[in-house]
Design an enzyme around this catalytic site. Structure first.
Site, PDB file in Angstrom:
ATOM      1  N   ASP A  52       0.836  -1.200   0.000  1.00 44.15           N
ATOM      2  CA  ASP A  52       0.000   0.000   0.000  1.00 44.15           C
ATOM      3  C   ASP A  52       0.874   1.254   0.000  1.00 44.15           C
ATOM      4  OD1 ASP A  52      -2.624   1.460   0.499  1.00 44.15           O
ATOM      5  OD2 ASP A  52      -1.515   2.005   2.306  1.00 44.15           O
ATOM      6  N   GLU A 124      -1.724  -5.207  -3.830  1.00 42.27           N
ATOM      7  CA  GLU A 124      -0.831  -4.525  -2.892  1.00 42.27           C
ATOM      8  C   GLU A 124       0.214  -5.479  -2.325  1.00 42.27           C
ATOM      9  OE1 GLU A 124      -3.773  -0.981  -1.252  1.00 42.27           O
ATOM     10  OE2 GLU A 124      -3.517  -2.806  -0.064  1.00 42.27           O
TER      11      GLU A 124
END
Length: 231
Positions: A52, A124
């Site tokens: 992320d 991610e």
């Protein structure tokens, strides 16, 4: 029955070869799969956390260089549209990575919203694995080609009424709007926010919602509807 991972197929899709394939396997391992197969040493959650941050950095850098005159507020909102769950889901689909996700049987029966979340987390986590294995450069080489082109990114800046209002007041009055949030309760007693938006000290609009962010959007929308003849 545990599933095997076609590492070469995934590396081909990513155009990246792992020096430590175990990182990729971990990135593919959903927590529900680990619950069903305890022999799976680790799930993807920590890599999601790292990925992320990697995604946010690369997208921020890309927008910063692509739009040198764009202010921080518009950069931030545009970035949010390019890193949210729906966007990451689309990136996963473009690379055809979803078929490699190691996920528990129960999770496979989830709603479409659950699928979006699982695929977004997968993207991610894979970025986190790529970053740990090869650094920022290969992660950037995966992310940037997936992003919309400049002409397609521009409309994203105007989707949010706050951005449109800011653009309008800057162009016409050379000032920025300011927001004031007050506590508010809905008819059923639920807590929320009453937000007022001011331009040059004048009240332009108001919004009421359960979240401050949504109330600000509604206030900006009202301001636009009464002051921008184009809306």
């Amino acid at each position: 029955m545990q599933h095997t991972v076609d590492i070469q197929a995934i590396e081909s899709k990513l155009n990246f070869t792992f020096s430590h394939p175990r990182l990729l396997i971990t990135a593919l391992t959903h927590s529900s799969y680990r619950n069903e197969f305890p022999s799976a040493e680790e799930d993807s959650e920590r890599l999601e956390f790292l990925g992320d941050a990697v995604l946010g950095l690369v997208v921020t850098e890309h927008l910063f260089l692509l739009f040198p005159a764009l202010n921080e507020g518009l950069l931030s909102t545009t970035r949010a549209a390019l890193v949210n769950a729906e966007a990451c889901f689309e990136y996963t689909q473009k690379l055809s990575l979803g078929e490699h996700l190691l996920i528990g049987r129960g999770e496979k029966m989830q709603s479409h919203r659950g699928k979006i979340s699982a695929y977004a987390n997968l993207f991610e986590a894979i970025l986190g694995a790529v970053y740990l294995d090869g650094g920022l450069s290969p992660a950037r080489q995966i992310i940037v080609p997936l992003l919309p082109d400049k002409e397609s990114i521009l409309p994203l800046m105007l989707v949010n009424p706050k951005n449109r209002l800011q653009q309008f007041t800057q162009q016409t009055l050379k000032v920025l709007p300011s927001y004031k949030a007050l506590p508010w309760k809905s008819e059923d007693g639920s807590p929320g926010y009453h937000v007022q938006v001011f331009v040059n000290g004048d009240l332009w609009g108001e919004g009421f919602a359960g979240s401050k962010k949504e109330a600000e959007k509604l206030a900006a929308k009202q301001a636009l509807s009464t002051h921008d003849n184009k809306n």
